[in-house]
Structure formats: C-alpha cells, structure tokens
Design a protein around this motif. Structure first.
Motif, PDB file in Angstrom:
ATOM      1  N   VAL A 144      27.695  38.955  46.750  1.00 24.20           N
ATOM      2  CA  VAL A 144      28.118  40.050  45.868  1.00 24.20           C
ATOM      3  C   VAL A 144      29.524  40.524  46.231  1.00 24.20           C
ATOM      4  N   PHE A 145      29.752  40.767  47.532  1.00 22.34           N
ATOM      5  CA  PHE A 145      31.051  41.284  47.929  1.00 22.34           C
ATOM      6  C   PHE A 145      32.154  40.237  47.751  1.00 22.34           C
ATOM      7  N   THR A 146      31.818  38.979  47.904  1.00 21.03           N
ATOM      8  CA  THR A 146      32.794  37.926  47.598  1.00 21.03           C
ATOM      9  C   THR A 146      33.181  37.986  46.134  1.00 21.03           C
ATOM     10  N   SER A 147      32.165  38.181  45.277  1.00 15.29           N
ATOM     11  CA  SER A 147      32.449  38.315  43.839  1.00 15.29           C
ATOM     12  C   SER A 147      33.279  39.561  43.560  1.00 15.29           C
ATOM     13  N   LEU A 148      32.977  40.653  44.285  1.00 15.99           N
ATOM     14  CA  LEU A 148      33.751  41.886  44.099  1.00 15.99           C
ATOM     15  C   LEU A 148      35.210  41.675  44.494  1.00 15.99           C
ATOM     16  N   VAL A 149      35.416  41.008  45.618  1.00 15.73           N
ATOM     17  CA  VAL A 149      36.793  40.750  46.070  1.00 15.73           C
ATOM     18  C   VAL A 149      37.538  39.917  45.038  1.00 15.73           C
ATOM     19  N   LYS A 150      36.866  38.903  44.513  1.00 18.65           N
ATOM     20  CA  LYS A 150      37.506  38.069  43.485  1.00 18.65           C
ATOM     21  C   LYS A 150      37.830  38.886  42.235  1.00 18.65           C
ATOM     22  N   SER A 151      36.889  39.758  41.864  1.00 17.32           N
ATOM     23  CA  SER A 151      37.119  40.579  40.679  1.00 17.32           C
ATOM     24  C   SER A 151      38.290  41.538  40.899  1.00 17.32           C
ATOM     25  N   VAL A 152      38.361  42.147  42.093  1.00 17.63           N
ATOM     26  CA  VAL A 152      39.487  43.033  42.415  1.00 17.63           C
ATOM     27  C   VAL A 152      40.791  42.251  42.415  1.00 17.63           C
ATOM     28  N   GLN A 153      40.795  41.040  42.949  1.00 24.44           N
ATOM     29  CA  GLN A 153      42.005  40.216  42.965  1.00 24.44           C
ATOM     30  C   GLN A 153      42.438  39.893  41.552  1.00 24.44           C
ATOM     31  N   LYS A 213      45.338  53.434  36.090  1.00 29.16           N
ATOM     32  CA  LYS A 213      44.518  53.077  34.932  1.00 29.16           C
ATOM     33  C   LYS A 213      43.759  51.769  35.186  1.00 29.16           C
ATOM     34  N   ALA A 214      44.452  50.798  35.792  1.00 26.51           N
ATOM     35  CA  ALA A 214      43.808  49.508  36.076  1.00 26.51           C
ATOM     36  C   ALA A 214      42.664  49.679  37.070  1.00 26.51           C
ATOM     37  N   VAL A 215      42.894  50.509  38.083  1.00 26.85           N
ATOM     38  CA  VAL A 215      41.838  50.753  39.071  1.00 26.85           C
ATOM     39  C   VAL A 215      40.654  51.450  38.417  1.00 26.85           C
ATOM     40  N   ALA A 216      40.925  52.428  37.548  1.00 28.83           N
ATOM     41  CA  ALA A 216      39.842  53.145  36.879  1.00 28.83           C
ATOM     42  C   ALA A 216      39.023  52.206  35.999  1.00 28.83           C
ATOM     43  N   GLN A 217      39.757  51.336  35.255  1.00 21.06           N
ATOM     44  CA  GLN A 217      39.040  50.384  34.408  1.00 21.06           C
ATOM     45  C   GLN A 217      38.209  49.419  35.256  1.00 21.06           C
ATOM     46  N   LEU A 218      38.825  48.969  36.363  1.00 20.33           N
ATOM     47  CA  LEU A 218      38.101  48.062  37.256  1.00 20.33           C
ATOM     48  C   LEU A 218      36.885  48.747  37.867  1.00 20.33           C
ATOM     49  N   GLU A 219      37.082  50.007  38.245  1.00 16.67           N
ATOM     50  CA  GLU A 219      35.974  50.757  38.842  1.00 16.67           C
ATOM     51  C   GLU A 219      34.815  50.900  37.867  1.00 16.67           C
ATOM     52  N   GLU A 220      35.136  51.252  36.629  1.00 13.84           N
ATOM     53  CA  GLU A 220      34.098  51.417  35.621  1.00 13.84           C
ATOM     54  C   GLU A 220      33.385  50.091  35.355  1.00 13.84           C
ATOM     55  N   LYS A 221      34.178  49.038  35.265  1.00  7.72           N
ATOM     56  CA  LYS A 221      33.599  47.727  35.008  1.00  7.72           C
ATOM     57  C   LYS A 221      32.689  47.300  36.163  1.00  7.72           C
ATOM     58  N   LEU A 222      33.216  47.474  37.387  1.00 10.06           N
ATOM     59  CA  LEU A 222      32.429  47.083  38.553  1.00 10.06           C
ATOM     60  C   LEU A 222      31.155  47.911  38.660  1.00 10.06           C
ATOM     61  N   TRP A 223      31.279  49.186  38.398  1.00 11.78           N
ATOM     62  CA  TRP A 223      30.116  50.068  38.494  1.00 11.78           C
ATOM     63  C   TRP A 223      29.026  49.644  37.516  1.00 11.78           C
ATOM     64  N   ASN A 224      29.422  49.414  36.257  1.00 10.54           N
ATOM     65  CA  ASN A 224      28.448  48.994  35.249  1.00 10.54           C
ATOM     66  C   ASN A 224      27.818  47.653  35.599  1.00 10.54           C
ATOM     67  N   GLU A 225      28.676  46.739  36.026  1.00  3.75           N
ATOM     68  CA  GLU A 225      28.161  45.416  36.349  1.00  3.75           C
ATOM     69  C   GLU A 225      27.270  45.453  37.591  1.00  3.75           C
ATOM     70  N   MET A 226      27.680  46.235  38.574  1.00  2.37           N
ATOM     71  CA  MET A 226      26.897  46.289  39.807  1.00  2.37           C
ATOM     72  C   MET A 226      25.552  46.979  39.569  1.00  2.37           C
ATOM     73  N   LYS A 227      25.545  47.994  38.706  1.00  6.00           N
ATOM     74  CA  LYS A 227      24.276  48.626  38.366  1.00  6.00           C
ATOM     75  C   LYS A 227      23.333  47.599  37.768  1.00  6.00           C
ATOM     76  N   LYS A 228      23.843  46.832  36.825  1.00  7.84           N
ATOM     77  CA  LYS A 228      23.011  45.808  36.207  1.00  7.84           C
ATOM     78  C   LYS A 228      22.636  44.731  37.224  1.00  7.84           C
ATOM     79  N   LEU A 229      23.617  44.360  38.024  1.00  3.52           N
ATOM     80  CA  LEU A 229      23.410  43.293  38.995  1.00  3.52           C
ATOM     81  C   LEU A 229      22.333  43.660  40.005  1.00  3.52           C
TER      82      LEU A 229
END
Length: 549
Positions: free
Chosen positions: A241-250, A336-352
């Motif tokens: 999961v965290f590897t995927s998160l790092v890739k998504s942040v990159q 703005k990019a961080v906020a969008q990424l945060e929202e995306k990650l949060w939604n995806e991680m909740k589902k994940l």
C-alpha cells in the motif's frame, strides 16, 4: 514355609487371639496358650474367661510363662530366619525409599505386603504363612507401608480396622464398643475403596483439567500463530500500500512540475516572439536612420530632393506601449495539487482498506439443496439459485422452506468474521443476508432480526430496504450489480456493500446461534425477474488500484 521343610508347621505356634507366632507364650489354668500381651488385653474386655474354652475363673488367674513352648517358638523363629537367609539371594534387598521386611535379620529384603492385623511387613519368604495358614489367610494384607504402628489405636493398642463415618476417623474394635457406640461404622477396607474411588474421580477431574489446560495452551499457541500470520500479511499489504502511495505522490509531483514548466514555457515563447518582432523593427529603424544620415551629407540638390520623398514617410511600426509579458501565477499550485492528491488518496484508501479488510475474510459458500423451496432451482455447482413457476416434488424435510422461496448456504458460522459476494445483475427483486440456523422455515416468515434474520432486499427494481423491523428505506447513488455481505460474529455486525461502498450495517447484534447465508431470488414475475442469484468468487484486486491510476 515350603511343603518339603522338616521343621514343625507354623500353625503349631500361632496364638489364637492375634493369629501370629507366639510372643512370650503363657499358659492359663485351663491349659491353653496365648501371647502374654494378647490374653491380658482380652481380659481387659472379658475378665476371667478363656477365649478358647470359655472357662470362667473366680479370680484373675496368675499367668505362668510356658518355658517349653517359648524354647520351641525360639527354635522355630531361628529356623525360619535361617531359611529366609538361604533364600535371600533370590530376593531383592530393600532400597532407600522401599519398605523393608520387619522379620528379616541381617540384610533386610524388600517387603511385598504389610499385614494390618500383625502390623508387620513381610518379604516373599516371611509372607508365605499368610498365604497358606488358614487362620492367617483371614488377615488383611495391603501394599507395603512403613510405620505400621501408626495403624494401632493409641488408646487400646488394637488395629485400626474400622472407620467411623460419624467422626470421620479410623478406630479399633474396642473404640466402636466403648467410645463410638451410636456411630456409623464400616470396615476400613470398605471406606478405603470408597475413598479410593472418590480419589479416582478427583484424579480423573484433575487429569481432565490438565487436558483442558493443555488444549488451551495449544489454542493460545494457535492464536499466537494466527496473529503472526495476520501480522505478516498486514506487513506485506502495508508495504504494498505504501509503495503505491509513494508512487501516487511521485506522479502528483511530476504532474505539478509538468504544469508549472508548461506555463513557464508558454510565457517564454510569448516573450521570445515579442522580442523577435521588436528586434526586427529596431533593425528596420537602424537601416532607415543610416539612409537619412547619408542624405544629410552635402549632395546635389537634385539628388536630395529625389531621395527625400521616399524617406519622408515614417516606416510602418507597432505601438509597443501596452504590449507586455504577464508572468503566469504559480501561487497555490502546489497547495492545490497536494489537496487534490490528499482527497484522492483519502477516498481511494478508504475504499482500499475497507474492501481489503472485509475481502480477506472471504469464504466459499455453496447452496444447500435440502433447504431449497420447491420453486427454487439450484445449479449443479451449488452457486446459482433462481425461481421457476413449476413446483418440484421434493420431500418436506424440517430443513426446507415451505412457503417463502428461499434457500440457505451449506456453511454455518459461530465465530470470527466471514464475507461473501452475490451477483444480482438483471434482477428486479431479491433478498440477501444471514440468518440463525434455527429459524422457522415453515409457513410465512418475518424478515427481522427479532426472528433471526439480518437481510437486505430489492423490490420493484429500485426500492432498496434493510429489513431491520421496521424496514429502513435506502437511497443508493449507484445500483449494485454485486452485493457483498460481511459478518463479524463477535462484534455483532452485519454489513452490506456495493463494491467498496457501504450500503447498510446491522450493529449491536447479539449472536448465540450458528449463522448461515440466506438467499431469496423472489418469484420470476413472468420472466421479468428470471435472472439467478449467483454466488461470485471474491477477487482481491483493489491493491493495485493506486498503481494503475
């Protein structure tokens, strides 16, 4: 004593009271011989009466030592000891902790039995009279024990051969007559057998407790192993999961840098175009200025006038006063990019996490034909159920639903967590969930937790309800094609999911019975609702979701 021995029989030297070889033999006036101590004790109870012939004496007789008999007894004992010594090499000497023979002289052999009447422990040789002599056979033998004197009554110097149940103590025959007249007695052996049986039960109980604790140890070990396995799985999932998160942040960072650089390049291109135009105009103006300088030099009037008309008109030029390059605004792009990424990650991680949390408890569920209503048709693999108009002829066993078109899963669960998924695509009506194994299956049934049902249903194609008693209407953003059912037995939780989205949860349930999956495809409604309910395999495919974005 062996049959071939030449020495006198031991029966000739036995006291009729203690049934043992004479000790200090004395003779009464009526001519009978007894151990001195035995006859004195007897006369303490029955004064002036011979225990053999019942002869009465006016006064207590004066006992005389029987010298001849004493010598014969002494000779008999010496011969018995010599015989015992000669056979001692065939027997084992008593080791530390073992009971020695009380009769042996010199090397003490290991005792085989102790006599509760004689209060003596005997080796194999010295035990023989108790096995052959008729009067000694009546003596009570037991496994060898030390300190046999403790088995004598301290008050009457008699063997403790009775047990007083009233006082819960061991007593002799005189105690039962003198001190415990009205008490309840049983022979010592009888009480021993009873207590031994009781002890056996206690020991069996202890062994059972030991076994239970050993089983508990194995259970705890298994729990620790399960915990370790779960920890290993969670660690592996966490790394992924965290590897995927790092890739998504990159990727978010790369996209932000790309947008900033694109804006900057557009600005640079615009500025370069303006500068090129300005440089071209400057070049034209320099050329004209040079021409004008040449004309100003002394020349013929005719040539000046001819050239002046072509130079007089100002060259075509652009008004650059208002022209400027406006730097693009980069402010807030990173935020703005961080906020969008945060929202995306949060939604995806909740589902994940929610999906993975429940999906890892997936179980293989098959339908139980013994419970299927006669209108319900099951597939050969036990994974599909649909309603048909023709009623099948089936035995009406207690397990089968008689009126409600339903069927249960074969598997039952009474602990832990489990999850299964059911495809509902193409159906207009259905009911799914879990039920108590003991629910009523005959006649009309009420879908309510009160009666052991925790279910979700669809009616009229779009009306979703949780049968919570009363039913709870649900509004879903998207109509599910597949419904997941998750149960946490210990926490009393039943949840329904549309993909990764929670539809409804029954909370605070109190489960005490086994739970079984419940399915009702509902009537086919002239073919409109003919699609089957299908138990689908659970695929753990969300882990790569972030990496795929």
């Amino acid at each position: 004593m062996s049959a071939g021995s030449s020495r006198p029989s031991e029966d000739q030297f036995l006291c009729s009271i203690c049934l043992d070889v004479f000790t200090n033999p004395v003779t009464t006036s009526c001519g009978h011989n007894f151990c001195k101590n035995c006859i004195n004790q007897h006369w303490d109870v029955n004064p002036r009466r011979c225990p053999m012939c019942e002869t009465s004496f006016n006064a207590k007789p004066q006992l005389q030592v029987n010298t001849l008999l004493s010598e014969m007894v002494a000779q008999f004992r010496r011969e018995a000891q010599q015989e015992a010594s000669s056979s001692s090499s065939e027997q084992q000497a008593a080791k530390p902790g073992e009971v020695p023979c009380d009769v042996c002289t010199g090397t003490k052999l290991k005792a085989l039995k102790s006599c509760l009447v004689c209060l003596t422990s005997y080796c194999q040789t010295h035990l023989e009279p108790h096995l052959t002599a008729s009067r000694l056979k009546r003596h009570q033998l037991m496994e060898p024990v030390e300190n046999l004197e403790e088995m004598l009554c301290a008050k009457h110097d008699k063997p403790l051969e009775l047990f007083c149940r009233t006082d819960q103590t061991c007593v002799c025959s005189l105690c039962s007559v003198l001190d415990h007249k009205t008490h309840e007695f049983v022979p010592l052996r009888e009480e021993y057998e009873g207590k031994k049986a009781e002890l056996g039960k206690t020991e069996a109980g202890i062994q059972q407790m030991i076994q239970k604790r050993r089983l508990k140890i194995e259970e705890l070990k298994e729990s620790v192993k399960i915990s370790k396995d779960a920890a290993d799985r969670e660690t592996a999932e966490g790394v992924q999961v965290f590897t995927s998160l790092v890739k998504s942040v990159q990727r978010g960072l790369d996209q932000l840098v790309e947008e900033i650089q694109a804006k900057q390049k557009a600005t640079e291109k615009q500025g370069e175009a303006f500068i090129t135009n300005l440089e071209q105009e400057i070049s034209e103006l320099i050329k004209r200025s040079s021409e004008m300088k040449q004309l100003s030099s002394p020349v013929a009037h005719l040539h000046f006038l001819q050239s002046f008309s072509s130079l007089k008109a100002a060259p075509a030029s652009k008004d650059w006063t208002e022209v400027q390059v406006c730097p693009p605004s980069f402010e807030g792009m990173a935020v703005k990019a961080v906020a969008q990424l945060e929202e995306k990650l949060w939604n995806e991680m909740k589902k994940l996490f929610e999906s993975n949390r429940i999906q890892k408890y997936a179980v293989d569920v098959t339908l139980d034909p013994d419970t299927a209503h006669p209108h319900i048709i099951l597939s050969d693999d036990g994974k599909q159920a649909k309603h048909q108009s023709v009623k099948r002829k089936l035995p009406d066993n207690p397990e089968r639903f008689s009126e409600c078109p339903s069927v249960l899963g074969k598997q039952s669960f009474s602990s832990g967590r489990f999850y299964f998924e059911v495809q509902v695509q193409g159906k207009t009506d259905w009911t799914l969930g879990v039920v108590k194994d003991s629910i009523n299956r005959k006649g009309k049934i009420t879908l309510s937790p009160r009666f052991g049902f925790w279910t979700l249903c669809l009616t009229n194609k779009t009306e979703y309800k949780a049968n919570a008693g009363p039913p709870v209407s649900l509004r879903l953003q998207s109509l599910p094609e597949k419904v997941g059912v998750f149960v946490d037995y210990k926490q009393g939780l039943v949840s329904f999911y549309n993909a990764e989205t929670l539809i409804y949860s029954f909370t605070g349930c109190h489960f005490t019975d086994k739970l079984r999956p419940y399915f009702s495809p509902h009537p086919n409604n002239s073919g409109i609702n003919s699609a089957p309910l299908i138990i689908s395999p659970v695929h753990l495919c969300l882990m790569n979701r972030l990496s795929a974005d």
